[in-house]
Design an enzyme around this catalytic site. Structure first.
Site: not given
Ligand code: SAH
Length: 341
Positions: A84, A104, A108, A111, A188, A211, A330
């Site tokens: 996406e 991925c 996390c 996510c 990021s 992040s 996000c």
């Molecule tokens: N893997 C990379 C890029 C993808 S995530 C990273 O970790 O930065 C893009 C951003 O969205 C990151 O800061 C991630 O931590 C945040 N994110 C992921 N899941 C989220 C959620 N459920 N709510 C808000 N932000 C989230």
């Protein structure tokens, strides 16, 4: 695949095939205008059949539009992989959030992109394809760029797919291609420290976004498995090195999770951790993901958290949320269609 090639690599390809040099320009133009092979009108049939195998075959499989105008595109690749990408409209123009991997493996807890693990890396040209297809969707072509900003914040961990991502940055910013300014590109990462040092050597002018999401290693380890590999101190040191090499301000993303990382003590620790580093915090309200038990805070609380940071001299703002109703915000990006849930 031909979208993986830079202009000069495409020239060598054309030469190796024994074709006249102008064919490289025609092909480059077609690829950067996101034409399918059947739409190219200036190439002979015989030639098309020779290059068909290597010609890009990604396409927009589906598109969803949010109430706020944000659009989510589902892009498919010939092996049936899908990712996406999200298009956001700002006052200054369009910004696109691109995926760098199918799934991925960072795990996390908050996510959605990581739920099925990593299916595979995207190649540089496959990442570029998302940009080219959406640019075309907006009426753009190689000559007419409709998108000005890129954030590598879709599914995947960009630094876990280092070589392809670095090559993608070169392709997207190349003057021959869409010529997107490196200053308008943000990468990021959840903090792969060794790769942050490597990235600093590339002499890019891109923005590094970390992040962070926690102010102690223990707190971070509860929500981000990568915290067991690298400490926050190591990440901050890598950021300082990145700043010294590039003079680019560092951005931190900090998603507030109720009762995990949202205390006054967190504010003070964030202040101490980032002392002496030119940086900014984007405070994010957690987008709750159905499969995850973590709870969000209110938006009002996020503004209060920002005020507390500012009182401590830390630059911070609340990030606007966009596209939540189409699961384009996000952490909401995942492969729903294939996962069938
Ligand atoms: N893997 C990379 C890029 C993808 S995530 C990273 O970790 O930065 C893009 C951003 O969205 C990151 O800061 C991630 O931590 C945040 N994110 C992921 N899941 C989220 C959620 N459920 N709510 C808000 N932000 C989230």
């Amino acid at each position: 695949m031909l979208a993986d090639l830079s202009y000069s690599e495409l020239q060598s390809f054309v030469k190796k095939m024994g074709l006249p040099a102008f064919r490289a320009d025609q092909l480059f133009d077609a690829i950067y205008s996101a034409k399918s092979i059947s739409e190219i009108s200036n190439l002979p049939k015989g030639l098309k059949s020779i290059i068909e195998e290597q010609y890009p075959k990604y396409e927009i499989f589906h598109m969803l539009k949010s109430k706020d105008g944000t659009m989510k595109f589902i892009i498919s690749y010939p092996d049936k992989a899908i990712v996406e990408c999200v298009l956001m409209k700002y006052k200054y123009g369009y910004s696109i959030c691109l995926s760098t991997q199918v799934g991925c493996r960072m795990g996390c807890k908050f996510c959605a992109s990581t739920i099925g693990g990593l299916a595979r890396n995207l190649t540089a040209g496959e990442i570029l394809g998302q940009l080219l297809l959406v640019n075309r969707h907006l009426g753009g072509s190689k000559k007419e760029r409709k998108i000005t900003n890129i954030v590598l914040m879709g599914s995947g961990e960009p630094l876990d797919n280092y070589d392809n991502v670095v090559k993608f940055i070169r392709l997207a910013s190349s003057a021959k291609g869409l010529n997107i300014s490196e200053r308008n590109l943000s990468l990021s990462t959840c903090g792969l420290v060794d790769k942050i040092y490597k990235l600093a050597q590339e002499e890019f002018n891109i923005t590094l976004t970390i992040s962070l999401h926690a102010s102690t290693d223990e707190e971070r380890a509860q929500i981000m498995p990568i915290a067991k590999r690298y400490s926050i101190k190591e990440i901050i040191d890598a950021c300082k090195n990145y700043y010294n090499k590039t003079k680019r301000k560092i951005y931190f993303e900090y998603t507030l999770i109720k009762d995990v990382n949202d205390s006054g003590e967190d504010v003070k620790r964030l202040r101490d951790l980032t002392k002496g580093l030119l940086c900014h915090f984007n405070i994010i309200v957690l987008n709750e993901v159905a499969q995850r038990p973590l709870k969000k805070t209110t938006r009002l609380f996020a503004y209060q958290f920002v005020d507390l940071l500012k009182k401590e001299g830390v630059s911070a703002t609340v990030r606007r949320t966009m596209g939540e109703d189409i699961e384009g915000a996000c952490g909401q990006l995942r492969n729903k269609i294939l996962a069938n849930s």
